[in-house]
Design an enzyme around this catalytic site. Structure first.
Site, mmCIF file in Angstrom:
data_model
loop_
_atom_site.group_PDB
_atom_site.id
_atom_site.type_symbol
_atom_site.label_atom_id
_atom_site.label_comp_id
_atom_site.label_asym_id
_atom_site.label_seq_id
_atom_site.Cartn_x
_atom_site.Cartn_y
_atom_site.Cartn_z
ATOM 1 N N THR A 26 0.850 -1.196 0.000
ATOM 2 C CA THR A 26 0.000 0.000 0.000
ATOM 3 C C THR A 26 0.885 1.246 0.000
ATOM 4 O OG1 THR A 26 -1.870 -1.059 1.075
ATOM 5 C CG2 THR A 26 -1.675 1.316 1.369
ATOM 6 N N HIS A 175 -7.098 -10.829 -1.448
ATOM 7 C CA HIS A 175 -6.433 -10.524 -0.178
ATOM 8 C C HIS A 175 -7.293 -11.083 0.952
ATOM 9 C CE1 HIS A 175 -3.853 -8.825 2.685
ATOM 10 N NE2 HIS A 175 -3.938 -7.532 2.406
ATOM 11 N N ASN A 178 -4.221 -10.334 6.845
ATOM 12 C CA ASN A 178 -3.926 -9.062 7.522
ATOM 13 C C ASN A 178 -5.146 -8.337 8.080
ATOM 14 O OD1 ASN A 178 -1.361 -9.664 6.763
ATOM 15 N ND2 ASN A 178 -1.119 -8.006 5.296
ATOM 16 N N TYR A 180 -8.236 -7.861 6.855
ATOM 17 C CA TYR A 180 -9.202 -7.215 5.964
ATOM 18 C C TYR A 180 -10.406 -8.133 5.764
ATOM 19 C CZ TYR A 180 -5.390 -3.975 5.704
ATOM 20 O OH TYR A 180 -4.407 -3.092 6.065
ATOM 21 N N ASN A 235 -4.093 -5.654 12.577
ATOM 22 C CA ASN A 235 -5.493 -5.213 12.662
ATOM 23 C C ASN A 235 -6.283 -6.010 13.696
ATOM 24 O OD1 ASN A 235 -5.578 -2.989 10.840
ATOM 25 N ND2 ASN A 235 -5.482 -4.417 9.120
#
Length: 355
Positions: A26, A175, A178, A180, A235
C-alpha cells in the site's frame, strides 16, 4: 545449491522471467481512488520482477477504508489501471492486481459518499486510523453484514476481477490476510456470528471460499491466487485453537476450485509472531497450486528454500520501495538503498519515484 531465484519459470500458463515477486505494498498515491501516471511510472520501473502484485485495490466503494487507495469497480478506474498494465507489459513484466476490501478497517472520512463500513460482526478495530480531512480518528463500529450485504460483496469481487482482465491485468490476488474483509470472516476476533457465516471452521471459511468460487467463475482459476496470514495479529486479529484446522480446510476447498497460487504472509522478520512452520509445511504439501514464500528474504535464504522445494516463488516487499532495480541489485550482490519510512503513505513523488 542452485541459483533458482533468477531462473525463468511458469506460473500456470504464464511465463515469468524469474521467481521474484514484488509483494503488494500500500502506497496511498491514488488521488480520488484513481490509478494515475505517477503510479504507472512506479510499477513500470519495477517490471524486472517475475511478477508484480499491486497494492491492495478495492472491489467496492465500501472497501476504500484508507486514504488514497485505488479502486477497481468503475470504468474510469479501469482506464487508469490500463496505463499501469500497459507500462509493465511494455517493459516485459507480468502483473496481478490484489483485490482488498478493508471491511471494518476503515473510516467514513476516507470513503466516498454513500459507502458503508461493513464487517462480519459489529465489532470495532481497537485504535485509530489516519484520515486526510480530520487526522487520526477512532475506528467506528462497523455495520454487521446482512445476507444481502454478503451476497453483494461476493458479487463485487467477481465483477472487479472481470474489470481487472479488461484493464489488462494477468490475474488477481484475493487478499484474505492481515485483518481485511475476507480475513475478518476467518478470524474469531472479528467474526462473532452464529449463522452459516460464523462459528465453526466450515462456516468461517465460507466467505473466502465463495469469493474464490465467484472469482474463478468470472475469470478462470488459472488467473486467481489468494494471500493468507495464519497466526497474523495485524489489525487486531488473534490466533485460536482451530487455526491450523481452519487453514487446511480452506486449502482443501481452494483445491477443488483449482486456484493458481497461495501466498503466505509471514511478518516475523518485522517482529510479528512466527507463522507455525508445521502449518506452512502442511499447506505446501496439501495445496495443488503454486506457493509464494514471503517474509524478510535475502538471496541466500530464497535460493535455499526454493532448492528445498518449500515454495515456487519468493516475494520481496519493502526492498522494492527504495530499489526499483532490486532484481539487478540482488543478482549482482549490490548494497540496497534503505527506504524512507516517513514517505510510505504520503502523496507525491517523494519516496515513491525519486529513488
Amino acid at each position: 545449491m542452485n541459483n533458482m531465484l533468477f531462473t525463468p519459470t511458469q506460473l500456470g500458463s504464464l511465463p515469468l522471467k524469474n521467481r521474484i515477486v514484488m509483494a503488494p505494498l500500500t502506497r496511498s498515491r491514488a488521488i480520488g481512488n484513481l490509478p494515475n501516471e505517477l503510479m504507472a511510472q512506479y510499477y513500470r520501473l519495477r517490471a524486472d520482477a517475475g511478477l508484480i502484485i499491486t497494492e491492495g485495490t478495492s472491489p467496492s466503494p465500501n472497501g476504500l477504508g484508507y486514504p488514497r487507495i485505488p479502486g477497481l469497480f468503475n470504468e474510469e478506474q479501469v482506464q487508469g489501471w490500463r496505463r499501469v498494465t500497459d507500462g509493465v507489459h511494455q517493459a516485459g513484466g507480468r502483473i496481478f492486481v490484489q483485490l482488498m476490501h478493508t471491511g471494518r478497517v476503515s473510516h467514513p472520512a476516507n470513503m466516498p459518499a454513500g459507502a458503508s463500513v461493513l464487517a462480519p460482526s459489529a465489532v470495532a478495530v481497537p485504535g485509530e486510523m489516519w484520515t486526510d480531512t480530520d487526522g487520526m480518528q477512532p475506528h467506528p463500529v462497523p455495520r454487521e453484514m446482512s445476507e444481502a450485504d454478503i451476497a453483494q460483496s461476493i458479487a463485487e469481487y467477481a465483477a472487479s476481477a472481470k474489470l481487472a482482465i479488461e484493464a489488462g491485468f494477468d490475474g488477481v490476488e484475493l487478499h484474505a490476510a492481515n485483518g481485511y474483509l475476507i480475513d475478518q470472516f476467518l478470524n474469531t476476533a472479528s467474526n462473532q456470528r452464529h449463522d452459516r457465516w460464523g462459528g465453526s471452521v466450515e462456516n468461517r471459511i465460507r466467505f473466502a471460499v465463495e469469493v474464490a468460487r465467484a472469482t474463478v467463475a468470472a475469470i478462470g482459476a488459472e488467473r486467481v491466487g489468494m494471500r493468507i496470514s495464519p497466526y497474523g495479529v495485524f489489525n487486531a486479529q488473534v490466533p485460536d485453537a482451530e487455526m491450523d484446522a481452519l487453514y487446511l480446510r480452506l486449502i482443501d476447498e481452494l483445491n477443488t476450485l483449482g486456484l493458481l497460487y497461495i501466498h503466505i504472509v509471514d511478518h516475523s522478520a518485522m517482529g510479528a509472531p512466527e507463522v507455525s512452520p508445521e502449518l506452512k509445511a502442511n499447506i505446501r504439501a496439501a495445496f495443488n497450486g503454486q506457493y509464494i514464500l514471503s517474509g524478510g528474504y535475502d538471496v541466500a535464504r530464497a535460493n535455499a528454500d526454493l532448492d528445498a522445494q518449500r515454495g515456487d516463488l519468493v516475494a520481496f516487499g519493502r526492498p522494492f520501495i527504495s530499489n526499483p532495480d532490486l532484481v539487478a541489485k540482488l543478482k549482482l550482490g549490490q548494497e540496497l538503498v534503505a527506504p524512507d519510512f516517513s514517505t510510505f503513505y504520503t502523496p507525491g513523488e517523494k519516496g515513491y519515484t525519486d529513488y
